[in-house]
Structure formats: structure tokens, C-alpha cells
Design a protein around this motif. Structure first.
Motif, PDB file in Angstrom:
ATOM      1  N   SER A 295       1.231  15.253   6.353  1.00 39.64           N
ATOM      2  CA  SER A 295       1.227  13.794   6.157  1.00 39.64           C
ATOM      3  C   SER A 295       1.583  13.088   7.461  1.00 39.64           C
ATOM      4  CB  SER A 295       2.203  13.382   5.043  1.00 39.64           C
ATOM      5  OG  SER A 295       3.542  13.342   5.501  1.00 39.64           O
ATOM      6  N   LEU A 429       0.741   7.239   1.116  1.00 40.87           N
ATOM      7  CA  LEU A 429       1.891   6.822   0.308  1.00 40.87           C
ATOM      8  C   LEU A 429       3.039   6.352   1.206  1.00 40.87           C
ATOM      9  CD1 LEU A 429       2.550   7.054  -2.767  1.00 40.87           C
ATOM     10  CD2 LEU A 429       3.528   9.288  -2.298  1.00 40.87           C
ATOM     11  N   LYS A 433       4.453   2.431   2.145  1.00 41.25           N
ATOM     12  CA  LYS A 433       5.870   2.114   1.943  1.00 41.25           C
ATOM     13  C   LYS A 433       6.483   1.516   3.216  1.00 41.25           C
ATOM     14  CE  LYS A 433       8.490   2.003  -1.418  1.00 41.25           C
ATOM     15  NZ  LYS A 433       8.083   1.264  -2.635  1.00 41.25           N
ATOM     16  N   VAL A 474       9.562  12.303  -1.967  1.00 44.50           N
ATOM     17  CA  VAL A 474       8.696  11.222  -2.459  1.00 44.50           C
ATOM     18  C   VAL A 474       9.505  10.288  -3.362  1.00 44.50           C
ATOM     19  CG1 VAL A 474       6.715  10.718  -3.964  1.00 44.50           C
ATOM     20  CG2 VAL A 474       6.529  12.498  -2.217  1.00 44.50           C
ATOM     21  N   THR A 478       9.826   6.523  -2.207  1.00 42.01           N
ATOM     22  CA  THR A 478       8.983   5.551  -2.916  1.00 42.01           C
ATOM     23  C   THR A 478       9.579   5.125  -4.253  1.00 42.01           C
ATOM     24  OG1 THR A 478       7.685   7.161  -4.200  1.00 42.01           O
ATOM     25  CG2 THR A 478       6.971   6.723  -1.941  1.00 42.01           C
ATOM     26  N   LEU A 482       4.527  11.460  -6.992  1.00 33.83           N
ATOM     27  CA  LEU A 482       3.321  11.563  -6.168  1.00 33.83           C
ATOM     28  C   LEU A 482       2.131  10.915  -6.880  1.00 33.83           C
ATOM     29  CD1 LEU A 482       2.218  12.844  -3.583  1.00 33.83           C
ATOM     30  CD2 LEU A 482       1.797  14.929  -4.867  1.00 33.83           C
ATOM     31  N   THR A 483       1.479  10.007  -6.194  1.00 30.80           N
ATOM     32  CA  THR A 483       0.302   9.355  -6.788  1.00 30.80           C
ATOM     33  C   THR A 483      -0.786   9.181  -5.737  1.00 30.80           C
ATOM     34  OG1 THR A 483      -0.495   7.134  -7.363  1.00 30.80           O
ATOM     35  CG2 THR A 483       1.746   7.264  -6.580  1.00 30.80           C
ATOM     36  N   PRO A 486      -2.245   4.820  -3.583  1.00 26.94           N
ATOM     37  CA  PRO A 486      -2.222   4.207  -2.245  1.00 26.94           C
ATOM     38  C   PRO A 486      -3.282   4.804  -1.311  1.00 26.94           C
ATOM     39  CG  PRO A 486      -0.006   4.815  -2.920  1.00 26.94           C
ATOM     40  CD  PRO A 486      -0.946   5.412  -3.922  1.00 26.94           C
ATOM     41  N   TYR A 487      -3.554   6.090  -1.504  1.00 24.09           N
ATOM     42  CA  TYR A 487      -4.548   6.744  -0.651  1.00 24.09           C
ATOM     43  C   TYR A 487      -5.940   6.181  -0.920  1.00 24.09           C
ATOM     44  CZ  TYR A 487      -7.202  10.444   1.622  1.00 24.09           C
ATOM     45  OH  TYR A 487      -8.069  11.141   2.435  1.00 24.09           O
TER      46      TYR A 487
END
Ligand code: ZN
Length: 501
Positions: A295, A429, A433, A474, A478, A482-483, A486-487
Motif C-alpha cells: 500500500s 483507503l 483518510k 485499518v 479508518t 477493510l473496504t 475508496p479504491y
């Protein structure tokens, strides 16, 4: 207890010393070592790795951990001491499960398999490497079986690089991502193809390297605590928290290669350089997982390095450096070229939109191999079919098909690919943020200033080293889990504008 903690740290420091020495030998092998050094280097690294493993699995470490356990219970979960005891215990138990004889056999086999692959790939000869891959698959299954009680046979292998992740959580995440990416790829590739010929003019190599160094200095990469050298396959390596090195490769007719690999590896390096010095020489002094590490490389490479605000600052400098090649090319055309989306065969050359389709099909294929649903002999054809289905392209050979990536031939089958896509998801993500906390980051980028972003990443992610698992991190950063949203927002916004969707 203070005394026991000191003893534990002293033992862990010795393990770290040996591992760091292996890293130096490995770095040298990939940069400056003459070919004649290879056989001796293999032996040297094997000896040091074995010593490190023996020292780490010494029952005295288990004893110290047992004695320190009650002490850790009373300390805050995120304290240095409690985290050290918790994470060392976890790594210690993972390491104990695998017999040293197996580790030796596995390393010996993968070293051999790597060499056969390195010859089979240019020769486009899958049959030659097939028996080695078969054995590699068998060994990977055996390795997983040292951790009985798994839900999916790939889970223990995933656990090595992305601790706490498993097939049951990754599969639905990737499935959803794929379902939402495919229409985006279709909409983009229905448009007229972007001309990126300007990136393939002749760019003198030394100037390419100089420009990359200039950018990463602005990022905050400290050449007093690192250096950059040339290699075949770029990587980052750490010998100590004050010696984190990167490598790159340069192609005269491809401006993308050195520049974006430099930004990518510098992102990995900023993570390691930002770890709290108090954690030095312990199992906490490293990035927390393959996904979180990736990341950071992807964030500095893509969210920053392929963004318009970044190039508003750096493009005039790039034009000054390469006046003959770029003076008549305007910023919009350059920006479109470095962000060109296309259906292609090679993962490492893929753009941000199609990249994950390359990764996810590898992830599915390795699961099928491990499950026994796909035979090694049928892998090349399965590969072609998946490329046809997911990316709409088909290689006419295996060199640019199943032989293109080293992973399955030089390590376990399973556990390596998921980190790339998790990294892309996490990069978006975390970046979202950071922007939410400090919207001025965008204006700063236009001025070539990355301080606020870098500070936010250091404080929220880097300083912790591997104290927290990916999902814990995460959650902390956030406030949720995990989602992929946002990506997808990031991709839709950026490429929606570029391709006028
Ligand atoms: Zn990377």
C-alpha cells in the motif's frame, strides 16, 4: 521482568544481526557480485539463515516468552513491550511448526526451480520447468499441512505474508472488486487508445536516474540513511532502520521504468525508515504485512506519483531535463500517457485499472492448484483462458503467459499474489483518510511539498512497525474494516476524468 525483557531483546538482536547479514549478501548478489560468486553466496546465505532460524527457535526464547506473558497482560495492548511479546510469540510459534529439515528441502528445491525457470522462460519451455513446479506445489501443500485446522489450504501460506487474512475473506473482496472493475475497463477500452509514444523516445539513462532521485528526496527519502543502485528486478531492502536501500532498472526507451520503479521502491523504504527507532532489531521493526507494505509503495507511486498535482510541480522540471524529447508535449498529454489504460499481457507493465485483474486471476489459479482442482499440466491453458476471459487478450506463448512471474517457481505456490491487490485497496483507503484529515495535501503536492502527507503516514502507519495486524491497523486508522469503496472511488474519479466517462 525488566531483566527478562532485556534477555529476550538481546537474543532477538542476534537473530536480527544474522538476518541483516543475509540481507546484505542478498543485496550484493543482486547488484554488484560477479557471476562467479553465485555458488559460494548460496552456501553463505544458507548457513546464516539456518543459524538465524536456530537462534530464533531456541527453547530459551519460548521460556522467556512464557515468563513474560503475565507481565504483558498488564500492559496496554499497543505498548512496545506488550506488542513485542505478543508478536514474537506469534512468529515463534509459526516458526516452530515447520521442521528445519523441511525448510532446508524447500529452500534447496526453490533455488533449483528458480534457476530452471530462469532458463525456461526465455526459451518459452514450460515442459522443462513443469516437474519443478509440481514439486513446488507438493511442498507448498506440505507446508500448509504443518498448520492443521485451517479452513482453506492456502490460509497458512497467506498467513506468512498477510497475517490474519484468509481465503474466506479475500475471495469475496476480490470477487466484488472484479465485478466492478470489468465494466470500468470495458468503458475505457471502448474509447480511442491513448498515444504514449512520447514515453518511448530516447531518454539518457543518467538523467532518468537523476530525476528519480530528485523526486524521492522531495518525498523525504534520506540518502544519509539509504542509497539507490541498479539491478534486474527492482526491490527494497533493509539492513537497519538507518540503512534502507532501494534498487531500480533503467531503459533508455521507456521513461516509465526507472521513474515509477524508483517511486515505488522509495515508498517501501519510507515505511521502513519511519519505524520507531525504539523497535530496532526486534520482530516489530518491519512493515506489518505484504499488503500494507505494498500500500505504501503504490501510494507514493500512484496516488502521488501519477497524479496531476504532482506533475504540475514536476513536469516543467522534467521538460527542462529532457528538452528535445518533451518541450513540445503539453502536461495533459504527458499525464494521459503515463496513465494509459490498456488490455495487456504483462502484470508488471499494467496500468492502475487493469492491474488487479492480472493479480486476481493468479490468486484464483493458485487456489485451484492447491485445491487439486487444476493440474499443473493444464495450467498454461487455464492461464490463457483466464486472460481471454478477464482481460480479452491471449498470449501466443507461455513466456508472456504462465512463465512471466517468478513467484510460483521460486517460492510457495500460494501466499504471494493477494498482497498486491490488498496493497492497492489499502493505498486508496489510507490516502483518502490522509486527505480527509489534511485537505491541504493536494495543494502542497502542487508545490512539490509532501511533508504533511509523509508526517501523517509516519504517525499513523510507519512508526508502529508490525505492532498491529493489517485489520487492526485499518481499524485504528479508518475506524472501520477493510473496504474497496475508496479504491473504486479513486479509480472512477481519476480515470473518469481522463477518459471522459
Ligand atoms: Zn512493491
Amino acid at each position: 521482568m525488566e531483566e527478562k525483557l532485556k534477555q529476550l531483546k538481546a537474543r532477538l538482536r542476534e537473530v536480527d544481526n544474522l538476518q541483516s547479514a543475509v540481507a546484505v549478501l542478498n543485496w550484493d548478489q543482486s547488484t554488484y557480485m560477479p557471476p562467479g560468486g553465485a555458488p559460494a553466496r548460496g552456501r553463505q546465505m544458507a548457513t546464516l539463515s539456518r543459524l538465524a532460524q536456530e537462534k530464533f527457535t531456541d527453547p530459551a526464547i519460548g521460556q522467556l516468552l512464557d515468563e513474560l506473558e503475565p507481565y504483558a497482560q498488564e500492559l496496554p495492548y499497543d505498548s512496545d513491550q506488550a506488542s513485542l511479546i505478543r508478536v514474537t510469540r506469534r512468529d515463534y510459534e509459526l516458526a516452530l511448526k515447520v521442521p528445519p529439515t523441511f525448510t532446508a528441502e524447500f529452500h534447496e528445491h526453490t533455488a533449483l526451480s528458480y534457476n530452471v525457470w530462469a532458463e525456461a522462460r526465455p526459451a518459452d519451455d514450460f515442459a522443462r520447468v513443469q516437474p519443478y513446479l509440481q514439486k513446488n506445489l507438493d511442498l507448498s501443500r506440505q507446508l500448509a499441512d504443518f498448520y492443521p485446522g485451517y479452513e482453506h489450504i492456502a490460509d497458512p501460506l497467506i498467513n506468512y505474508s498477510d497475517y490474519g487474512m484468509k481465503v474466506a475473506t479475500i475471495r469475496p473482496l476480490f470477487g466484488e472488486l472484479r465485478d466492478r472493475l470489468v465494466p470500468l475497463v470495458e468503458a475505457i477500452t471502448a474509447q480511442q487508445e491513448t498515444d504514449d509514444g512520447i514515453l518511448h523516445r530516447a531518454y539518457p539513462e543518467d538523467k532518468q536516474l537523476e530525476f528519480g532521485r530528485r523526486v524521492i528526496k522531495r518525498y523525504g527519502y534520506d540518502f544519509e540513511r539509504g542509497r539507490q543502485d541498479k539491478t534486474h528486478h527492482p526491490f527494497m531492502t533493509k539492513f537497519a532502520l538507518d540503512d534502507v536501500r532501494i534498487t531500480t532498472r533503467v531503459q533508455k526507451n521507456n521513461l516509465n521504468e526507472a521513474l515509477f520503479s524508483t517511486l515505488h521502491e522509495a515508498g517501501h523504504a519510507l515505511y521502513e525508515l519511519g519505524i520507531d527507532p525504539a523497535l530496532e532489531a526486534t520482530p516489530l521493526a518491519t512493515g506489518t504485512s505484504a499488503g500494507v507494505h505494498e500500500s505504501q509503495s503504490r501510494l507514493w507511486e500512484n496516488q502521488v506519483g501519477r497524479s496531476m498535482p504532482f506533475w504540475r510541480h514536476f513536469y516543467p522540471q522534467l521538460q527542462d531535463m529532457f528538452p528535445d524529447q518533451l518541450h513540445s508535449v503539453d502536461l495533459d498529454d504527458f499525464y494521459a500517457a503515463i496513465n494509459k489504460v490498456q488490455r495487456s499481457l504483462i502484470r508488471t507493465d499494467a496500468d492502475e485499472v487493469t492491474y488487479n485483474l492480472h493479480v486476481m486471476l493468479r490468486f484464483e489459479l493458485e487456489l485451484q492448484l492447491l485445491e487439486g482442482e487444476l493440474a499443473v499440466a493444464d495450467l498454461p491453458e487455464a492461464w490463457h483462458e483466464r486472460y481471454q476471459m478477464d482481460l480479452g487478450v491471449r498470449s501466443h506463448d507461455d513466456r508472456n503467459g504462465v512463465l512471466q512471474d517468478v513467484h510460483w517457481f521460486a517460492g510457495s505456490v500460494g501466499g504471494a499474489f493477494q498482497g498486491y491487490t490488498l496493497g492497492n485497496i489499502l493505498a486508496a483507503l489510507f490516502f483518502a483518510k490522509a486527505l480527509e484529515a489534511h485537505p491541504q495535501i493536494v495543494d502542497e503536492m502542487v508545490n512539490g511539498n509532501f511533508d504533511t502527507l509523509h508526517r501523517w503516514l509516519r504517525q499513523n502507519i510507519y512508526c508502529h512497525g508490525s505492532k498491529f495486524t493489517t485489520s487492526e491497523l485499518v481499524q485504528r486508522v479508518t475506524g472501520g474494516s477493510l473496504t474497496i469503496d475508496p479504491y473504486l472511488d479513486y479509480l472512477r474519479t481519476k480515470f473518469g476524468e481522463l477518459y471522459e466517462l
